[in-house]
Write a protein that holds these residues in place. Structure first.
Motif, PDB file in Angstrom:
ATOM      1  N   PRO A  58       0.829  -1.209   0.000  1.00 40.23           N
ATOM      2  CA  PRO A  58       0.000   0.000   0.000  1.00 40.23           C
ATOM      3  C   PRO A  58       0.867   1.264   0.000  1.00 40.23           C
ATOM      4  N   VAL A  63      -5.811   1.834  -2.887  1.00 37.88           N
ATOM      5  CA  VAL A  63      -6.823   1.085  -2.145  1.00 37.88           C
ATOM      6  C   VAL A  63      -6.365  -0.372  -2.114  1.00 37.88           C
ATOM      7  N   GLU A  64      -6.420  -0.965  -0.936  1.00 34.30           N
ATOM      8  CA  GLU A  64      -6.031  -2.360  -0.762  1.00 34.30           C
ATOM      9  C   GLU A  64      -7.284  -3.194  -0.497  1.00 34.30           C
ATOM     10  N   ASP A  89     -14.003  -2.054  11.088  1.00 32.59           N
ATOM     11  CA  ASP A  89     -12.935  -1.349  11.797  1.00 32.59           C
ATOM     12  C   ASP A  89     -11.831  -2.303  12.276  1.00 32.59           C
ATOM     13  N   ARG A  93      -5.884  -0.080   8.779  1.00 30.56           N
ATOM     14  CA  ARG A  93      -5.996   1.032   7.834  1.00 30.56           C
ATOM     15  C   ARG A  93      -5.139   2.187   8.318  1.00 30.56           C
ATOM     16  N   GLN A  94      -4.821   3.071   7.403  1.00 29.58           N
ATOM     17  CA  GLN A  94      -4.039   4.259   7.706  1.00 29.58           C
ATOM     18  C   GLN A  94      -4.614   5.434   6.915  1.00 29.58           C
ATOM     19  N   ARG A  95      -4.276   6.612   7.351  1.00 31.86           N
ATOM     20  CA  ARG A  95      -4.679   7.806   6.618  1.00 31.86           C
ATOM     21  C   ARG A  95      -3.994   7.809   5.259  1.00 31.86           C
ATOM     22  N   PHE A  97      -4.676   5.889   2.786  1.00 31.21           N
ATOM     23  CA  PHE A  97      -4.790   4.567   2.168  1.00 31.21           C
ATOM     24  C   PHE A  97      -6.245   4.151   2.287  1.00 31.21           C
ATOM     25  N   GLY A  98      -6.802   3.578   1.255  1.00 27.36           N
ATOM     26  CA  GLY A  98      -8.171   3.091   1.313  1.00 27.36           C
ATOM     27  C   GLY A  98      -8.217   1.578   1.393  1.00 27.36           C
ATOM     28  N   ARG A  99      -9.374   1.062   1.715  1.00 25.79           N
ATOM     29  CA  ARG A  99      -9.625  -0.385   1.719  1.00 25.79           C
ATOM     30  C   ARG A  99     -10.877  -0.641   0.904  1.00 25.79           C
ATOM     31  N   TRP A 116     -13.872   2.038   1.772  1.00 32.75           N
ATOM     32  CA  TRP A 116     -13.823   2.904   2.936  1.00 32.75           C
ATOM     33  C   TRP A 116     -12.397   3.376   3.164  1.00 32.75           C
ATOM     34  N   GLY A 117     -12.271   4.356   4.002  1.00 27.35           N
ATOM     35  CA  GLY A 117     -10.955   4.930   4.302  1.00 27.35           C
ATOM     36  C   GLY A 117     -11.099   6.438   4.388  1.00 27.35           C
TER      37      GLY A 117
END
Length: 121
Positions: A58, A63-64, A89, A93-95, A97-99, A116-117
């Motif tokens: 990522p 987006v992962e 949740d 996740r990190q700022r 980066f999306g999922r 989301w993200g």
């Protein structure tokens, strides 16, 4: 989203004096020509450039996808449904980066992709 102006416009923000605010860009090309946009982003899906593969690392603006293994480990199922979204949740996740996750119907057939993200603040 872009046409509706439903994103953070760094050069038109309230933090700038009224006389220094610029109108929103007319095209995506114009948006990404603004250097501050590269630093602050748009705090929207416009900041996402591609979905990475399972073997990729990522990076900003990616987006992962949730893997079946990750889903099984964290939620106990390989095929996610809309009812699992409330528990997303648990996925790391990190700022910036999306999922995303493929959601299945009750018969196990893929129905939609849920993203989301967050970017920005």
């Amino acid at each position: 989203m872009f046409e509706a102006g439903d994103y953070y416009w760094v050069n038109g923000g309230d933090w700038r004096p009224e006389a220094e605010r610029e109108p929103r860009p007319r095209t995506l090309e114009e948006l990404w020509e603004v250097e501050l946009v590269h630093e602050a982003g748009t705090h929207s899906i416009l900041d996402v450039f591609h979905v990475i593969g399972p073997d990729d690392t990522p990076d900003y603006s990616t987006v992962e996808a949730v893997t079946a293994e990750e889903s099984l480990e964290l939620l106990g199922v390989e095929k996610l449904t809309r009812s699992h979204v409330k528990d997303f949740d648990v996925f790391p996740r990190q700022r910036w980066f999306g999922r995303c996750a493929v959601l299945h119907d009750d018969e196990g057939k893929p129905q939609e992709i849920y993203f989301w993200g967050h970017s920005g603040d």
